[in-house]
Motif scaffolding. Structure first.
Motif, PDB file in Angstrom:
ATOM      1  N   PHE A  37     -15.888 -13.919  12.196  1.00 32.20           N
ATOM      2  CA  PHE A  37     -16.145 -15.224  11.594  1.00 32.20           C
ATOM      3  C   PHE A  37     -17.131 -15.114  10.450  1.00 32.20           C
ATOM      4  O   PHE A  37     -17.108 -15.922   9.519  1.00 32.20           O
ATOM      5  N   ALA A  38     -17.980 -14.087  10.493  1.00 35.46           N
ATOM      6  CA  ALA A  38     -18.961 -13.893   9.417  1.00 35.46           C
ATOM      7  C   ALA A  38     -18.297 -13.630   8.073  1.00 35.46           C
ATOM      8  O   ALA A  38     -18.921 -13.813   7.022  1.00 35.46           O
ATOM      9  N   ASP A  39     -17.012 -13.216   8.092  1.00 33.86           N
ATOM     10  CA  ASP A  39     -16.286 -12.932   6.844  1.00 33.86           C
ATOM     11  C   ASP A  39     -15.571 -14.150   6.285  1.00 33.86           C
ATOM     12  O   ASP A  39     -14.832 -14.048   5.298  1.00 33.86           O
ATOM     13  N   ARG A  40     -15.774 -15.311   6.890  1.00 35.21           N
ATOM     14  CA  ARG A  40     -14.963 -16.490   6.571  1.00 35.21           C
ATOM     15  C   ARG A  40     -15.076 -16.915   5.111  1.00 35.21           C
ATOM     16  O   ARG A  40     -14.075 -17.307   4.497  1.00 35.21           O
ATOM     17  N   ASP A  41     -16.285 -16.865   4.555  1.00 33.20           N
ATOM     18  CA  ASP A  41     -16.452 -17.328   3.174  1.00 33.20           C
ATOM     19  C   ASP A  41     -15.673 -16.447   2.209  1.00 33.20           C
ATOM     20  O   ASP A  41     -15.081 -16.939   1.236  1.00 33.20           O
ATOM     21  N   ASP A  42     -15.678 -15.135   2.458  1.00 29.43           N
ATOM     22  CA  ASP A  42     -14.955 -14.223   1.576  1.00 29.43           C
ATOM     23  C   ASP A  42     -13.462 -14.520   1.585  1.00 29.43           C
ATOM     24  O   ASP A  42     -12.851 -14.751   0.534  1.00 29.43           O
ATOM     25  N   PHE A  43     -12.851 -14.527   2.780  1.00 28.70           N
ATOM     26  CA  PHE A  43     -11.393 -14.690   2.783  1.00 28.70           C
ATOM     27  C   PHE A  43     -10.972 -16.106   2.428  1.00 28.70           C
ATOM     28  O   PHE A  43      -9.872 -16.322   1.909  1.00 28.70           O
TER      29      PHE A  43
END
Length: 421
Positions: free
Chosen positions: A179-185
């Motif tokens: 979930f920590a990668d949400r902003d990127d994708f």
């Protein structure tokens, strides 16, 4: 916009220009602000139109319900990412898209039988109704947590506070994506589903997304977990399995379709309700009507404008129009879902109406595999939101709505709301 010339016509304050004997409409800023106004004009002229897109190339767009439903199931309207890119490059007289762009788009939604059947069968083994049903308690928990966070404020942007994080968190947990990668994708997704013509931005997002998903797939191969992507990595059907390239494109499809559709189903539905207090009051008074209301939100202002592109390998007759071979064809789901020949008072939101048969999730072999998940998330979201905030309203001094510039996605940039009186 320039003044209309002798080959233009105006109806309901929408201008569409005509060239010679062919009707060629142009997608401009006015279209993206309110495609429904344009679709009303186009349907008056017929169910099929040639349309010039912002990149300067023309495509065919189907706007009538009967013709759209038939086209979605017509095997003569083909799907193949490489062939579509060849046709598009020829029409635009530009180099083909990057290999990374093609790598992301060679998935089952852009594949014809028999390859489509093979890919869908493998996905269906992992994406089961039981798996979706098992997610309900977690979706309810995520929803409640987001509403708790919102309750600390008098006004919020509902998109940022609720409509985006709910489906993003659900799809992250379902696929096994941090979930920590949400902003990127999510940022990459916005670039990749935006309107044609922003090739540099799209190319950068393609490279980043392919690299990210490839590493994720390899991690699932080495260390599988209890998630959908791990299940896809290790799925088997008669000794068949998905290749790494197929897994990357499938992960992209499920990631984007799995959150972007639901984000805008919630956002568009709330926006429609807040602009019609009688419908909002009726739904708040009878929460059991929410599942039927979700179907009406899908029909009235669904999250997908035009379905992903198809092409003709041979001449295809749609309605009374012959579309030549080698042409790109879009089916405007949003237009078909407001066709008065199929739906009564189609431009009126009616949560008690009959939205059955709408095409928001497509039709035929490419019907959205994630439709049950989107419906479940939306039903939970609307029920909980209206129960927690019965006085929900558009924020004071509210806005002209800003819509995404995309032929694929129909969604708002923001939705400022007031949570209590």
């Amino acid at each position: 916009m320039s003044a209309p010339g002798p080959t233009d016509y105006r109806r309901e304050n929408v201008m569409v220009d005509i060239e010679a004997a062919d009707r060629i409409a142009t997608l401009d800023d006015d279209f993206f602000a309110d495609p429904h106004a344009h679709y009303r004009v186009w349907r008056e002229q017929g169910p099929v139109h040639r349309v010039r897109f912002p990149d300067g190339a023309s495509r065919w767009v189907i706007v009538g319900y009967a013709e759209a439903r038939a086209a979605l199931a017509d095997p003569r309207l083909r799907k193949n990412a490489l062939r579509i890119e060849e046709l598009l490059s020829a029409k635009r007289r530009t180099p083909p898209m990057s290999p990374q762009w093609l790598a992301l788009n060679t998935h089952m939604l852009n594949t014809d039988p028999p390859d489509h059947h093979r890919l869908r069968k493998l996905v269906n083994k992992a994406f089961t109704a039981r798996k979706v049903a098992e997610l309900r308690p977690r979706v309810e928990q995520i929803t409640a947590g987001l509403l708790d966070e919102m309750s600390a404020h008098d006004e919020v942007d509902l998109m940022a506070a609720f409509a985006v994080p709910l489906p993003v968190r659900v799809i992250c947990e379902l696929l096994g994506i941090p979930f920590a990668d949400r902003d990127d994708f999510h940022d990459w997704t916005k670039a990749l589903v935006g309107v044609l013509g922003r090739d540099e931005e799209r190319a950068r997002a393609s490279v980043a997304m392919v690299s990210y998903l490839r590493e994720l797939v390899r991690a699932k191969q080495d260390d599988p977990a209890e998630d959908l992507l791990s299940a896809l990595v290790h799925a088997r059907e008669d000794d068949d399995r998905l290749t790494e390239a197929e897994l990357v494109s499938m992960a992209f499809l499920l990631l984007v379709a799995g959150h972007e559709t639901t984000v805008n189903l919630i956002g568009n539905g709330v926006h429609a309700l807040l602009r019609d207090r009688s419908q909002l009051d009726a739904l708040r008074a009878d929460p059991s009507a929410v599942p039927a209301a979700v179907e009406e939100f899908l029909r009235y202002d669904g999250p997908v404008d035009m379905a992903t592109v198809r092409y003709t390998e041979e001449s295809v007759r749609v309605g009374d129009t012959d579309i030549p071979a080698g042409e790109l064809v879009y089916v405007a789901l949003a237009a078909a879902n407001r066709d008065a020949d199929r739906f009564r008072d189609p431009d009126v939101l009616d949560i008690d109406g009959d939205a059955g048969g709408h095409l928001a999730f497509g039709h035929g072999i490419h019907f959205c595999v994630g439709a049950p998940l989107a419906r479940m998330e939306a039903s939970i979201a609307f029920t909980a939101l209206l129960r927690r905030f019965p006085d929900l309203a558009l924020a004071s001094g509210a806005f002209p709505a800003r819509w995404q510039v995309s032929t694929l996605i129909r969604g708002l940039h923001e939705l400022p709301v007031r949570l209590r009186r």
